[in-house]
Design an enzyme around this catalytic site. Structure first.
Site, short mmCIF file in Angstrom:
data_model
loop_
_atom_site.label_atom_id
_atom_site.label_comp_id
_atom_site.label_asym_id
_atom_site.label_seq_id
_atom_site.Cartn_x
_atom_site.Cartn_y
_atom_site.Cartn_z
CD GLU A 247 29.13 8.12 58.67
OE1 GLU A 247 28.65 7.02 58.99
OE2 GLU A 247 29.70 8.32 57.58
CD GLU A 497 33.86 8.54 57.07
OE1 GLU A 497 33.11 7.85 56.35
OE2 GLU A 497 33.98 8.35 58.29
#
Length: 765
Positions: A247, A497
C-alpha cells in the site's frame, strides 16, 4: 535445469504439468507487525520508544507451532501464503545492521512451509510507514533520519498512535488509516518517493533522503532474498516471488492546495487537518480544525475542535545528537526547524503560507501532478529499483506489483516494464462494512465506480438488496482486474488483500456464537473473487494471537479468520458421520450421473500417519484471557464461508467456477484442447465439512472422477480428481446444506424455505 514449480503463461499460472493453477491464499501472519521481545501489540506502551533493542524472532510463529498452523491452513484448502514481514524486523538496530537471527528464523519457517507444499511470496509490509507513526513497517531510526521526533507525535497529532491514546481500548475504529493524511506520513512518504524533487536540502551521508531510505529498504529486502537463496532448497521451490511494497502512498506529492483537503481524499475521521494545519501543528502552533465521522454514505463533518501542542514540535530539536546512528547530515539541513519552512513553503516568523501549490507540479517538467502521474514517475522509479534488487538474486522471480490502492495502475503495456513475470496485485475491501463494522444486507456503494466517475450522482452508486450488493462486489473486482490489463498488459491478477471485520455489531457474535453476519459478508467477498476472473487471492488475515478482546492485537482491527476464542470447523471424520445421519440432501443412487465417492488411498495405517494424525491439533495452543463481558461464546468464526471448494489445477483454462454456499453446490467450467492424461487430471479441493464423501453427488460432462483424502505435502485435504475429454467441460458437486453462522453444537442443516416460514409465522399466499 528443473522446470519451475509455478510459471506464468500470459495471464495464467501453470504448473509443471501445464495445468492452470488457481491460487487460494492467506496472509500469514498479522502478528508479524510487532516484535516478540518485547511483546508489543499496538495497545501496549512498555519500552515502546526503545525501538533499536528488540526482536521479531518468533514471528509469525515458532518452529514448534508451525505444524499446527500450516496443517490447519492446508486442511482449510489454502495453497498460497503471502508471507508478512517488516523492514523493522530485519534492520531495527540501525542502518545496515541486519538481524541475522531473525533471518535464519524466517528461513526455518519457510523450510517448514515447503513441507506442506505451499507457494509463498514475500510481502515487505507497511501500514502508515511504521509502528511509531501509528502502523507497522519501517524501523524507528528512519523517523529520526527524516528529522522527526516520535515522542512528540501525540501532542502535535503528527500521528495517532494506539498506545499513546488516553484509553487504548477506546481508540476509534479505523482511525489509524487517517495517519496517511497527518504530518508524519505526509513528510516521510514525500521524502521516500520524491525527496530529490521536493526536498533537495535533505541530504544524509551524501545522499538525498529519497535515495538514502530507498537504498536501505531495498538492500534489506535483497539481503533477505540472498540468505534465502543461500539456504539452497527454497529458491523458486517455495518462495515463488516478491511483492513491491504494501500500500504505497504519495505523501504530499500532487497536492494542488495545501490549505484545503484534496477532493480525492475520501477518508476523514476525527480531527481532520489540512496539510497546512498539519504543518502548523508540527511546529507547535494551535489550530482549530473540522472533525469528521463515518456514516453509511461515507465521511461527514461532525463539528470542530482546537488542537494545541502548546509549543511542542514534531521535529527533532536542534541539539539532537546525530551521531547515534553514525550518519552525517548535510549542514544545509537544519534540525529544530520544519523542513518545509527550509524549502520556502511557509514563513515561521509570521506563520504565512507562501507556496500553497509547492507540490502541485513536477519541478523537472512543470507538468501538473495527479495520482496517476505520481504512480508512473515516482512509484515506478521505486518499483524498478526494487525489481532490480530482487531479480539480481532471483532472475526468474515473480514480481507482484502493487500500485497505490484503488488508483489507476501504471501505464506499462508495451514498454520495457511490461515484464512477463509480473503480477498485478491490487487490494480491495468493502469500505462500508470495514468502517461501520456492520454487514448491511440492504444497501452498499459501488466505491470503485464512484472513484472512476461512472455515476452522475453518488446516489446512483447505491446498490439495494443483498443480490445487488454481491453483484456489485463482483463487478468492482472485475473492473479492477480489467483496468490492470488495460494499463499494465496481459498479466495474472491476484488480490493480495481482501477480508472482513469480525467484531461487527458491537461484537454480537462473540456474545452469542452467532456468526451469520460475518458468514454473509465473507461469502459475498468470495462470490466476488470467484466471479471476477482473477487468478487467486490472499485473504487478510491469519493472526495466531487474535482474541475477542483485542482482535488482531493491532490498532483495533479484527479481521483474522482464526481466533484463540473460537473453534475451527469440526474434524472431517466426526462431521461426516453426523451429516450422514442427519442430512436430507437427495442422492439418487440409480441416476446415471451418480458415482460412489470413495478414496483411492488403500494403504495401511503406518506409524508415521498415526503420529501425524495425533500431532495435528485442531485447537489453539494458547489459552484465552478474554474477559467474560467481552463475549466468550465460541463459534466457528464463519469458517463455512471461507473453507470452500476451489480448483487446484485445471487442464486447459478455467472458464468459470463458484460455490453456492446456501445450497452447497460447487460448479466448474473449463475448456481444453486435449483431454487429460492419466498423471495430470483436473484437481479440485473439496472441504469435507461441506462435502462428506458419503453424502454428496457429482455430475460431470464427460470422463471419470475420484474423491480421496490425501496427506500429500504434510497436510490432509480432500480432493476430487477428474479425467475428462477435450473441449468445453463442466463439473457440478452437491454437498450438505447447513445453517450459516452457527455456534458450536448448532451447526445442523439450514431449514428449508417452508420451514423458515413456519418458524417465523409468515403466511403463504
Amino acid at each position: 535445469m528443473a522446470p519451475l514449480r509455478l510459471r506464468i503463461e500470459g495471464r495464467t499460472f501453470r504448473d509443471t504439468k501445464n495445468r492452470e493453477v488457481t491460487l487460494r491464499g492467506i496472509n500469514v501472519a498479522g502478528d508479524a507487525k510487532f516484535p516478540t521481545q518485547p511483546d508489543l501489540p499496538s495497545h501496549k506502551s512498555d519500552h515502546f520508544y526503545d525501538g533499536d533493542n528488540l526482536s521479531f524472532v518468533g514471528r509469525p510463529f515458532s518452529p514448534d507451532e508451525a505444524h499446527t498452523h500450516f496443517s490447519r491452513l492446508k486442511r482449510w484448502g489454502y495453497t498460497l501464503i503471502r508471507y508478512v514481514f517488516t523492514w523493522e524486523a530485519i534492520e531495527h538496530a540501525g542502518p545496515g545492521k541486519y538481524d541475522e537471527e531473525w533471518v535464519q528464523h524466517t528461513i526455518q519457517i519457510l523450510r517448514l512451509a515447503k513441507d506442506y507444499g505451499f507457494y509463498v511470496f514475500m510481502d515487505p509490509h507497511q501500514d502508515v510507514w511504521s509502528r511509531f507513526t501509528g502502523g507497522s513497517g519501517a524501523p524507528m531510526w528512519t523517523i529520526y533520519a527524516v528529522g522527526l521526533n516520535p515522542p512528540a507525535f501525540p501532542a502535535t497529532e503528527a500521528a495517532w498512535v494506539h498506545n499513546t491514546f488516553p484509553n487504548p481500548a477506546e481508540y476509534p475504529k479505523m482511525i489509524w488509516a487517517t495517519n496517511y493524511t497527518r504530518l508524519a506520513c505526509q513528510v516521510i512518504f514525500t521524502m521516500f518517493f520524491a525527496g530529490k524533487d521536493f526536498v533537495p536540502k535533505a541530504i544524509i551521508d551524501g545522499k538525498n533522503i529519497q535515495d538514502y531510505l530507498q537504498d536501505h529498504f531495498v538492500s534489506a529486502c535483497r539481503h533477505l532474498a540472498l540468505r534465502i537463496q543461500e539456504s539452497g532448497d527454497l529458491e523458486e521451490n517455495v518462495v515463488i516471488g516478491w511483492e513491491s511494497v504494501n500500500e504505497p502512498n504519495r505523501g504530499l506529492v500532487g497536492f494542488q492546495d495545501l490549505s484545503s483537503i484534496p477532493s480525492e481524499q475520501k477518508l476523514q475521521k476525527g480531527p481532520s487537518p489540512t496539510a497546512w494545519q498539519a504543518i502548523l501543528l508540527g511546529s507547535g502552533r494551535s489550530c482549530e480544525m473540522d472533525t469528521w465521522d463515518f456514516g453509511g454514505l461515507g465521511p461527514y463533518k461532525s463539528g470542530s475542535t482546537l488542537v494545541d501542542p502548546k509549543g511542542e514540535m514534531a521535529w527533532l530539536p536542534a541539539d539532537y545528537d546525530d551521531s547515534r546512528y553514525g550518519w552525517k547530515r548535510d549542514p544545509g539541513w537544519k534540525l529544530g526547524e520544519c523542513i518545509w519552512a527550509q524549502h520556502g513553503v511557509w514563513d515561521p516568523s509570521n506563520d504565512t503560507l507562501l507556496k500553497k501549490d509547492y507540490f502541485a507540479k513536477d519541478p523537472e517538467s512543470g507538468r501538473k501532478i495527479d495520482y496517476e502521474y505520481f504512480t508512473n514517475k515516482w512509484f515506478m522509479g521505486y518499483y524498478r529499483k526494487h525489481r532490480e534488487a530482487i531479480t539480481s538474486v532471483y532472475p526468474d522471480s515473480i514480481m507482484f506489483c502493487q500500485p497505490p490502492v484503488l488508483e489507476i495502475p501504471p501505464s506499462l503495456k508495451g514498454t520495457d516494464d511490461d515484464d512477463p513475470n509480473m503480477v498485478f496485485s491490487p487490494h480491495f475491501y468493502d469500505g462500508v462494512t470495514l468502517m461501520m463494522k456492520k454487514w448491511n444486507r440492504y444497501w452498499n456503494v459501488d466505491v470503485f465506480g464512484l472513484l472512476r466517475g461512472r455515476y452522475l450522482s453518488p446516489a446512483f452508486a447505491i446498490k439495494v438488496g443483498e443480490t445487488a450488493i454481491r453483484n456489485c462486489f463482483r463487478d468492482q473486482l472485475t473492473a479492477i482486474r480489467r483496468e490492470g490489463i488495460e494499463y499494465m498488459g496481459n498479466h495474472p491478477c491476484i488480490f493480495t488483500e481482501i477480508g472482513i471485520p469480525y467484531d461487527m455489531d458491537d461484537k454480537y457474535a462473540y456474545k452469542t456464537g452467532d456468526y451469520a453476519s460475518q458468514s454473509s459478508a465473507m461469502d459475498a467477498n468470495h462470490f466476488a473473487l470467484e466471479g471476477c476472473g482473477v487468478n487467486g487471492y490472499a485473504l487478510w488475515v491469519y493472526t495466531i494471537m487474535n482474541n475477542h478482546e483485542w482482535g488482531d492485537q493491532w490498532n483495533g482491527e479484527d479481521l483474522s479468520i482464526f481466533s484463540i476464542d473460537d473453534k475451527p470447523l469440526p474434524n472431517a471424520s466426526t462431521q461426516s458421520q453426523k451429516s450422514a445421519s442427519t442430512s436430507t440432501v437427495s442422492i439418487d443412487r440409480s441416476s446415471p450421473s451418480y458415482s460412489e465417492s470413495r478414496s483411492n488411498n488403500n494403504s495401511p495405517v503406518s506409524p508415521r500417519d498415526l503420529k501425524q494424525t495425533l500431532s495435528t491439533p485442531s485447537l489453539s495452543l494458547q489459552r484465552s484471557t478474554t474477559p467474560a463481558n467481552i463475549g466468550s461464546n465460541p463459534g466457528y468464526r464463519a469458517a463455512e464461508a471461507y473453507v470452500r471448494p476451489s480448483p487446484i489445477a485445471t487442464e486447459g483454462n478455467v472458464l468459470s467456477y463458484g460455490f453456492d454456499l446456501r445450497n452447497c453446490i460447487f460448479t466448474l467450467g473449463l475448456e481444453c484442447q486435449h483431454g487429460t492424461t492419466e498423471d495430470a487430471p483436473t484437481e479440485v479441493f473439496l472441504p469435507e465439512y461441506h462435502f462428506p464423501r458419503d453424502n454428496l453427488t457429482t455430475e460431470v460432462s464427460t470422463g471419470k472422477w475420484t474423491i480421496s483424502v490425501d496427506d500429500a505435502d504434510g497436510g490432509t485435504i480432500q480432493r476430487l480428481r477428474w479425467w475428462h475429454d477435450g473441449g468445453k467441460q463442466s463439473l457440478k458437486v452437491q454437498g450438505v446444506k447447513r445453517r450459516l453462522g452457527a455456534s458450536l453444537g448448532q451447526e445442523e442443516e439450514a431449514p428449508g424455505y417452508l420451514e423458515q416460514c413456519r418458524q417465523s409465522g409468515c403466511a403463504l399466499m
